[in-house]
Scaffold this motif. Structure first.
Motif, PDB file in Angstrom:
ATOM      1  N   THR A   1       0.832  -1.203   0.000  1.00 15.99           N
ATOM      2  CA  THR A   1       0.000   0.000   0.000  1.00 15.99           C
ATOM      3  C   THR A   1       0.867   1.253   0.000  1.00 15.99           C
TER       4      THR A   1
ATOM      5  N   SER B   1      -0.537  11.861  -0.622  1.00 14.63           N
ATOM      6  CA  SER B   1      -0.323  10.534  -1.215  1.00 14.63           C
ATOM      7  C   SER B   1       1.044  10.377  -1.864  1.00 14.63           C
TER       8      SER B   1
ATOM      9  N   ASN C   1      -3.322   4.156  -0.989  1.00 13.67           N
ATOM     10  CA  ASN C   1      -4.626   4.338  -0.347  1.00 13.67           C
ATOM     11  C   ASN C   1      -5.053   5.806  -0.287  1.00 13.67           C
ATOM     12  N   LYS C   2      -4.097   6.731  -0.380  1.00 11.76           N
ATOM     13  CA  LYS C   2      -4.411   8.161  -0.275  1.00 11.76           C
ATOM     14  C   LYS C   2      -4.533   8.871  -1.620  1.00 11.76           C
TER      15      LYS C   2
END
Length: 192
Positions: free
Chosen positions: A21, A73, A97-98
């Protein structure tokens, strides 16, 4: 075990690496012996682009003067002005994820600072590479060695990380531009 890619190859990042991630994009290079009187200063950048391959605003261009996008991110860890030493010369961190939903691709590029004034180009750069490391485990997932097929180019799109459904993939690009950072910015919809 790290996978070694060739120019033009695409590979899945998050589907085959389910725990991935947060990635570190490590970039490195050496400069050939060059007696032009100037040091080389290569700079890594990231362009966060929409479905039209364009940045929606200047904050989607991550480089040494804008180290992080508003979502948090993508983070540039800072400018290495000499490229001395082994390993990564510059790093860009990505938290998948961001990444905002409107961002479809993250293009990773390297340019030569003041290339035209210093009469420098990527023909004088060797051993250039990009690698993707899982930030949580510190395990290298893949590596792409660019080779020596550049001459007059002053900017290179090294790779792209792009969405494929809910997953992220990696594309080994290795495509050069002659107009330096200005050409790259215009390519991604930013005015210089």
């Amino acid at each position: 075990m790290s996978i070694s890619l060739s120019k033009g190859q695409r590979i899945d990042l998050t589907k085959t690496n389910p725990g991935l991630t947060r990635a570190v994009i490590g970039l490195g290079w050496d400069t050939n012996k060059y007696s032009g009187g100037y040091d080389f200063d290569l700079d890594a950048s990231a362009f966060l682009v929409d479905q039209n391959d364009k940045c929606t605003n200047d904050l989607d261009f991550i480089f040494y003067n804008n180290l992080q996008d508003p979502s948090g991110s993508v983070l540039h860890t800072g400018d290495n002005r000499t490229g001395e030493g082994d390993g990564d010369d510059e790093q860009i961190k990505i938290d998948f994820n961001k990444v905002p939903a409107n961002i479809h691709k993250i293009a990773i590029t390297v340019t030569i600072h003041d290339a035209s004034a210093r009469s420098q180009n990527f023909g004088q750069v060797s051993n250039a590479f990009v690698r993707v490391v899982n930030e949580d485990t510190n395990v290298e997932v893949l590596r792409y060695d660019l080779g020596e097929d550049f001459s007059i180019e002053t900017a290179v799109v090294i790779c792209e990380l792009y969405r494929h459904g809910s997953d992220w993939k990696f594309n080994a690009i290795g495509s050069g531009f002659s107009g330096g950072l200005a050409s790259l910015c215009q390519n991604y919809g930013l005015s210089v």
